[in-house]
Design a protein around this motif. Structure first.
Motif, PDB file in Angstrom:
ATOM      1  N   LEU A 298       0.020 -28.497  -6.917  1.00 61.21           N
ATOM      2  CA  LEU A 298       0.194 -27.061  -7.144  1.00 61.21           C
ATOM      3  C   LEU A 298       0.892 -26.818  -8.476  1.00 61.21           C
ATOM      4  O   LEU A 298       1.726 -27.633  -8.911  1.00 61.21           O
ATOM      5  N   VAL A 299       0.574 -25.684  -9.096  1.00 55.67           N
ATOM      6  CA  VAL A 299       1.261 -25.262 -10.319  1.00 55.67           C
ATOM      7  C   VAL A 299       2.017 -23.983 -10.001  1.00 55.67           C
ATOM      8  O   VAL A 299       1.407 -22.963  -9.660  1.00 55.67           O
ATOM      9  N   ALA A 300       3.349 -24.043 -10.063  1.00 53.74           N
ATOM     10  CA  ALA A 300       4.193 -22.880  -9.765  1.00 53.74           C
ATOM     11  C   ALA A 300       4.535 -22.184 -11.081  1.00 53.74           C
ATOM     12  O   ALA A 300       5.220 -22.753 -11.929  1.00 53.74           O
ATOM     13  N   ILE A 301       4.073 -20.955 -11.237  1.00 58.29           N
ATOM     14  CA  ILE A 301       4.270 -20.214 -12.482  1.00 58.29           C
ATOM     15  C   ILE A 301       5.237 -19.070 -12.240  1.00 58.29           C
ATOM     16  O   ILE A 301       5.017 -18.230 -11.363  1.00 58.29           O
ATOM     17  N   GLY A 302       6.336 -19.038 -12.969  1.00 57.78           N
ATOM     18  CA  GLY A 302       7.309 -17.955 -12.835  1.00 57.78           C
ATOM     19  C   GLY A 302       6.688 -16.618 -13.204  1.00 57.78           C
ATOM     20  O   GLY A 302       5.817 -16.539 -14.085  1.00 57.78           O
ATOM     21  N   ASN A 303       7.135 -15.545 -12.541  1.00 58.37           N
ATOM     22  CA  ASN A 303       6.501 -14.233 -12.733  1.00 58.37           C
ATOM     23  C   ASN A 303       7.166 -13.407 -13.822  1.00 58.37           C
ATOM     24  O   ASN A 303       7.076 -12.184 -13.834  1.00 58.37           O
ATOM     25  N   GLY A 304       7.840 -14.066 -14.758  1.00 57.25           N
ATOM     26  CA  GLY A 304       8.516 -13.344 -15.838  1.00 57.25           C
ATOM     27  C   GLY A 304       7.596 -13.054 -17.006  1.00 57.25           C
ATOM     28  O   GLY A 304       6.373 -12.938 -16.855  1.00 57.25           O
ATOM     29  N   THR A 305       8.173 -12.959 -18.189  1.00 59.03           N
ATOM     30  CA  THR A 305       7.422 -12.671 -19.415  1.00 59.03           C
ATOM     31  C   THR A 305       6.309 -13.691 -19.627  1.00 59.03           C
ATOM     32  O   THR A 305       6.534 -14.889 -19.501  1.00 59.03           O
ATOM     33  N   ALA A 306       5.118 -13.203 -19.948  1.00 61.48           N
ATOM     34  CA  ALA A 306       3.940 -14.040 -20.250  1.00 61.48           C
ATOM     35  C   ALA A 306       3.411 -14.808 -19.044  1.00 61.48           C
ATOM     36  O   ALA A 306       2.675 -15.788 -19.188  1.00 61.48           O
ATOM     37  N   SER A 307       3.753 -14.365 -17.824  1.00 65.24           N
ATOM     38  CA  SER A 307       3.295 -15.098 -16.638  1.00 65.24           C
ATOM     39  C   SER A 307       1.777 -14.991 -16.465  1.00 65.24           C
ATOM     40  O   SER A 307       1.118 -15.987 -16.146  1.00 65.24           O
ATOM     41  N   ARG A 308       1.205 -13.801 -16.670  1.00 65.58           N
ATOM     42  CA  ARG A 308      -0.239 -13.658 -16.488  1.00 65.58           C
ATOM     43  C   ARG A 308      -1.002 -14.408 -17.566  1.00 65.58           C
ATOM     44  O   ARG A 308      -2.053 -14.996 -17.298  1.00 65.58           O
ATOM     45  N   GLU A 309      -0.494 -14.393 -18.797  1.00 63.58           N
ATOM     46  CA  GLU A 309      -1.155 -15.148 -19.865  1.00 63.58           C
ATOM     47  C   GLU A 309      -1.121 -16.644 -19.564  1.00 63.58           C
ATOM     48  O   GLU A 309      -2.110 -17.355 -19.767  1.00 63.58           O
ATOM     49  N   THR A 310       0.029 -17.105 -19.057  1.00 61.55           N
ATOM     50  CA  THR A 310       0.164 -18.515 -18.697  1.00 61.55           C
ATOM     51  C   THR A 310      -0.736 -18.855 -17.518  1.00 61.55           C
ATOM     52  O   THR A 310      -1.374 -19.916 -17.498  1.00 61.55           O
ATOM     53  N   ASP A 311      -0.804 -17.961 -16.546  1.00 58.71           N
ATOM     54  CA  ASP A 311      -1.670 -18.154 -15.383  1.00 58.71           C
ATOM     55  C   ASP A 311      -3.133 -18.273 -15.820  1.00 58.71           C
ATOM     56  O   ASP A 311      -3.868 -19.156 -15.353  1.00 58.71           O
ATOM     57  N   ALA A 312      -3.551 -17.381 -16.725  1.00 57.46           N
ATOM     58  CA  ALA A 312      -4.934 -17.408 -17.219  1.00 57.46           C
ATOM     59  C   ALA A 312      -5.220 -18.714 -17.965  1.00 57.46           C
ATOM     60  O   ALA A 312      -6.292 -19.307 -17.807  1.00 57.46           O
ATOM     61  N   MET A 313      -4.248 -19.157 -18.766  1.00 58.24           N
ATOM     62  CA  MET A 313      -4.418 -20.405 -19.523  1.00 58.24           C
ATOM     63  C   MET A 313      -4.590 -21.601 -18.583  1.00 58.24           C
ATOM     64  O   MET A 313      -5.477 -22.443 -18.765  1.00 58.24           O
ATOM     65  N   ILE A 314      -3.745 -21.668 -17.547  1.00 59.60           N
ATOM     66  CA  ILE A 314      -3.801 -22.802 -16.620  1.00 59.60           C
ATOM     67  C   ILE A 314      -5.087 -22.774 -15.802  1.00 59.60           C
ATOM     68  O   ILE A 314      -5.699 -23.820 -15.537  1.00 59.60           O
ATOM     69  N   LYS A 315      -5.551 -21.586 -15.436  1.00 60.36           N
ATOM     70  CA  LYS A 315      -6.811 -21.489 -14.690  1.00 60.36           C
ATOM     71  C   LYS A 315      -7.999 -21.927 -15.554  1.00 60.36           C
ATOM     72  O   LYS A 315      -8.969 -22.501 -15.054  1.00 60.36           O
ATOM     73  N   GLU A 316      -7.915 -21.666 -16.851  1.00 55.88           N
ATOM     74  CA  GLU A 316      -8.955 -22.141 -17.768  1.00 55.88           C
ATOM     75  C   GLU A 316      -8.971 -23.667 -17.808  1.00 55.88           C
ATOM     76  O   GLU A 316     -10.030 -24.294 -17.817  1.00 55.88           O
ATOM     77  N   ILE A 317      -7.764 -24.267 -17.814  1.00 56.05           N
ATOM     78  CA  ILE A 317      -7.649 -25.730 -17.825  1.00 56.05           C
ATOM     79  C   ILE A 317      -8.236 -26.320 -16.550  1.00 56.05           C
ATOM     80  O   ILE A 317      -8.981 -27.309 -16.583  1.00 56.05           O
ATOM     81  N   LEU A 318      -7.922 -25.696 -15.418  1.00 54.55           N
ATOM     82  CA  LEU A 318      -8.401 -26.199 -14.126  1.00 54.55           C
ATOM     83  C   LEU A 318      -9.920 -26.070 -13.990  1.00 54.55           C
ATOM     84  O   LEU A 318     -10.585 -26.958 -13.448  1.00 54.55           O
ATOM     85  N   SER A 319     -10.461 -24.973 -14.494  1.00 58.52           N
ATOM     86  CA  SER A 319     -11.914 -24.772 -14.390  1.00 58.52           C
ATOM     87  C   SER A 319     -12.681 -25.679 -15.348  1.00 58.52           C
ATOM     88  O   SER A 319     -13.839 -26.020 -15.094  1.00 58.52           O
ATOM     89  N   ALA A 320     -12.029 -26.098 -16.444  1.00 64.47           N
ATOM     90  CA  ALA A 320     -12.691 -26.949 -17.440  1.00 64.47           C
ATOM     91  C   ALA A 320     -12.687 -28.418 -17.038  1.00 64.47           C
ATOM     92  O   ALA A 320     -13.451 -29.212 -17.583  1.00 64.47           O
ATOM     93  N   ASN A 321     -11.818 -28.800 -16.093  1.00 63.42           N
ATOM     94  CA  ASN A 321     -11.707 -30.200 -15.682  1.00 63.42           C
ATOM     95  C   ASN A 321     -11.885 -30.304 -14.167  1.00 63.42           C
ATOM     96  O   ASN A 321     -10.981 -29.980 -13.404  1.00 63.42           O
ATOM     97  N   ASP A 322     -13.047 -30.758 -13.745  1.00 61.47           N
ATOM     98  CA  ASP A 322     -13.367 -30.813 -12.314  1.00 61.47           C
ATOM     99  C   ASP A 322     -12.541 -31.851 -11.556  1.00 61.47           C
ATOM    100  O   ASP A 322     -12.448 -31.800 -10.324  1.00 61.47           O
ATOM    101  N   THR A 323     -11.936 -32.791 -12.263  1.00 57.19           N
ATOM    102  CA  THR A 323     -11.163 -33.844 -11.596  1.00 57.19           C
ATOM    103  C   THR A 323      -9.787 -33.359 -11.145  1.00 57.19           C
ATOM    104  O   THR A 323      -9.136 -33.998 -10.324  1.00 57.19           O
ATOM    105  N   LEU A 324      -9.363 -32.223 -11.686  1.00 59.81           N
ATOM    106  CA  LEU A 324      -8.048 -31.691 -11.322  1.00 59.81           C
ATOM    107  C   LEU A 324      -8.125 -30.973  -9.991  1.00 59.81           C
ATOM    108  O   LEU A 324      -9.022 -30.150  -9.766  1.00 59.81           O
TER     109      LEU A 324
END
Length: 406
Positions: free
Chosen positions: A96-122
């Motif tokens: 699991l990736v726990a992302i704090g809900n403070g400043t830039a949380s949605r941008e960070t969430d979007a970035m990590i989801k892009e990483i997860l979708s780009a790598n099927d092994t994760l």
């Protein structure tokens, strides 16, 4: 006016206490490897990987697995940040990736989801976590003792990861008033507020129980009968002599007397010890009663624990408890579901991908979110747009709502 003020204060304290109880009793993700992410823009995105026991993982050089990335302005090192996070997720098999809900949380969430979708092994899944009070913990003396080798700025990422793994164990380390789930908390009687919140915390900790071989002094101090000094003695003794093999071994801890043991033993768990009952909520005083149950079934304890069929077939009328306060039925229920966790099953909210700011909202949208605070006039819900939105009490249902908590 004084009478009205006192009534209002009592209501405000009750609201705070109820909110705190719901927060402390939030569903734990459980024993999983978690990447804690403390989002930031100018100072970077801080990250730390914790293992299934909540300890910061070590790399091959025995150094803590922590990192800082700068994907956003002014550095804009998005490619490097994605490569770093991808490597962390792959190397340490993060669940699991726990992302704090403070400043830039949605941008960070979007970035990590892009990483997860780009790598099927994760296999990891991203989850937004309330980070209120994490900075308070990071700068506390307790954090300095627990995470002495880590920089203050990275400790917040560790706390965020642990909050997802076990909210109760981590939130008890923070002053409840720093968590931000109350209303008018600075205007009410501070002594009454502190007493109420302490009782809620103690009730929550005792309801769940504590693994004495992994618990921190912060959570042990809330067990009935224990205080900070005795809690610290338990942890110190554990470090010097190794894990406790039984509840009886707790009697060897300095300052933990007979009376203290009687009060606390039922809420302390010893998993993998000599006696299977030590991992349940059955108090040591009732062990003889359990042995009486065994005699009626001609079964071993290992066969009895968790076996509803055998337990429900026992004729309890023939068994007399030595202590009138001990309920045979309660013991049977505990043996049927040993050390059951009263907290709900872990679930995550799915924020809409096309909604990341208030500008993206439009009337009539149906959004999934997380209730972050309940007040007398409604509740606040995080739908993933940085600011929590208020659902006013008049809009919470199609009929009259007297109490938002219900």
């Amino acid at each position: 006016m004084t009478e009205k003020r006192l009534v209002a204060e009592a209501d405000a304290i009750d609201v705070f206490a109820n909110n705190l109880q719901h927060l402390l009793m939030s569903a734990p993700a459980g024993r999983k490897v978690i990447l804690g992410v403390d989002p930031g823009i100018r100072h970077g995105v801080k990250m730390a990987v914790i293992d299934a026991q909540g300890h910061v993982m070590l790399d091959q050089a025995d150094k803590p697995v922590v990192a800082t990335a700068y994907p956003f302005a002014p550095d804009n090192k998005m490619t490097e940040a994605k490569a770093l996070i991808d490597e962390l997720l792959s190397t340490y098999q993060v669940d699991l990736v726990a992302i704090g809900n403070g400043t830039a949380s949605r941008e960070t969430d979007a970035m990590i989801k892009e990483i997860l979708s780009a790598n099927d092994t994760l296999k990891a899944k991203a989850v937004i976590v309330n980070e209120s009070g994490a900075s308070v913990y990071s700068a506390s003396e307790l954090a300095s003792d627990e995470l002495a080798d880590l920089d203050v700025s990275v400790r917040g990422a560790v706390s965020i990861a642990r909050r997802l793994q076990d909210p109760l164990s981590e939130l008890v380390k923070v002053d409840p008033k720093a968590i931000g789930v109350g209303q008018y908390q600075h205007d009410v009687n501070q002594n009454q507020l502190a007493d109420s919140l302490d009782k809620v915390t103690q009730d929550s900790v005792n309801a769940v129980g504590v693994d004495v071989n992994t618990a921190s002094p912060a959570i042990l101090a809330h067990i009935a009968g224990l205080n900070r000094n005795v809690a610290q003695q338990i942890v110190t003794y554990r470090k010097e002599h190794g894990a406790f093999a039984s509840r009886e071994a707790l009697k060897d801890v300095p300052r933990l007397g007979v009376k203290t043991f009687e009060q606390a033993a039922g809420f302390l768990r010893v998993h993998g010890g000599h006696n299977l009952l030590d991992a349940t909520g059955v108090h040591p005083e009732s062990y003889e009663l359990v042995h009486s149950l065994l005699e009626h079934t001609n079964k071993d304890l290992s066969e009895l624990i968790g076996n509803d069929g055998i337990l429900n077939s026992i004729d309890t009328s023939a068994i007399a408890a030595n202590d009138d306060n001990i309920s045979v039925r309660a013991i049977i229920e505990e043996l049927a579901k040993p050390a059951r966790d009263p907290r709900p099953e872990f679930k995550t909210a799915n924020f809409r991908e096309d909604v990341s700011s208030i500008k993206d909202l439009s009337e009539g949208m149906i959004l999934e979110g997380v209730v972050t605070n309940v007040t007398a006039f409604g509740c606040f819900v995080d739908v993933g747009v940085h600011q929590d939105g208020l659902v006013h009490i008049s809009q919470m249902a199609n009929d009259f709502v007297a109490d938002p908590m219900n």
